[in-house]
Scaffold this motif. Sequence first.
Motif, PDB file in Angstrom:
ATOM      1  N   GLU A 140      -6.585   3.395  -0.738  1.00  0.00           N
ATOM      2  CA  GLU A 140      -7.073   4.559  -1.583  1.00  0.00           C
ATOM      3  C   GLU A 140      -5.854   4.425  -2.552  1.00  0.00           C
ATOM      4  N   LYS A 141      -4.907   3.727  -2.336  1.00  0.00           N
ATOM      5  CA  LYS A 141      -4.108   4.354  -3.742  1.00  0.00           C
ATOM      6  C   LYS A 141      -4.168   2.807  -4.408  1.00  0.00           C
ATOM      7  N   TRP A 142      -5.445   1.887  -4.297  1.00  0.00           N
ATOM      8  CA  TRP A 142      -5.772   1.621  -5.279  1.00  0.00           C
ATOM      9  C   TRP A 142      -6.428   2.203  -6.161  1.00  0.00           C
ATOM     10  N   THR A 143      -7.897   2.841  -5.355  1.00  0.00           N
ATOM     11  CA  THR A 143      -8.005   3.975  -6.188  1.00  0.00           C
ATOM     12  C   THR A 143      -7.405   4.946  -7.085  1.00  0.00           C
ATOM     13  N   ASN A 144      -6.540   5.180  -6.620  1.00  0.00           N
ATOM     14  CA  ASN A 144      -5.904   5.990  -7.342  1.00  0.00           C
ATOM     15  C   ASN A 144      -4.821   5.451  -8.735  1.00  0.00           C
TER      16      ASN A 144
END
Length: 245
Positions: A140-144
């Motif tokens: 999810e950090k990559w999406t952010n």
Amino acid sequence: MRRKHLLTEKMVLVDSWPDFSVLVILDRQMRETWLFSVCFCKGPEFASHLDTVFQFASRETSLPLSIVGCTSDDMDALINLHQSAKSCPYRRDYADAIIYTLPAENIVPITIPDGFKISELNGRHTEIVHKSWPFINSPEKWTNYQITHFPSVSIETEDGRPVAWEVQHEYGAVGALHVEPEYRRSKFGSVVTRTLAEKMTKDGQLVFALVRENNDRSIAFHESNGYVRMPFKFSIMSYFGEAKE
């Protein structure tokens, strides 16, 4: 607009200077998201040069590295270099993709219906965008990171709920197009992709998209929105470190 300060966080590696055959751009520092390296290689005959650069890069950053920018022939040549090794440090992640570009003269704006507005994604949209992304194994950090550092376009209801969006990936391509099911016959996909293309074009960027060869629906969508197919294919590969002999 692309966050131009990100260029200061990158390092550029070449096999020689000023006449180089291989060029790799990647992060200077480790971070808790997918790491992309954008590559240029003059041709498969320079695969050994590219391999040497990646071996050096592996000592400077975290692994694995996702490699984008090389042709399918370049990727095959990298794998063939390690046929005699117990384990190959390279692995293809996806099937080859078709490259589409969208010339500025082909961008035709579409008016959205009343009750909706054009906006852009931000950090508060991370969860909804992440859940819509089909490659849900990505962090999810990559999406952010994607939606807070690179251009995006969204369509929102009057109360601020996003119902369609598209982003520019770290390596330059547009993608992650999503339209909520109840709005999929409203041409919202065409609205966001053309609006994002217009934004990027005004910023002086090349608008391009990657489409898998077997995705007939996506091919039809891009061609109906003015995208032009390029005469070569694109590959994505991961590098895991030096091969074991």
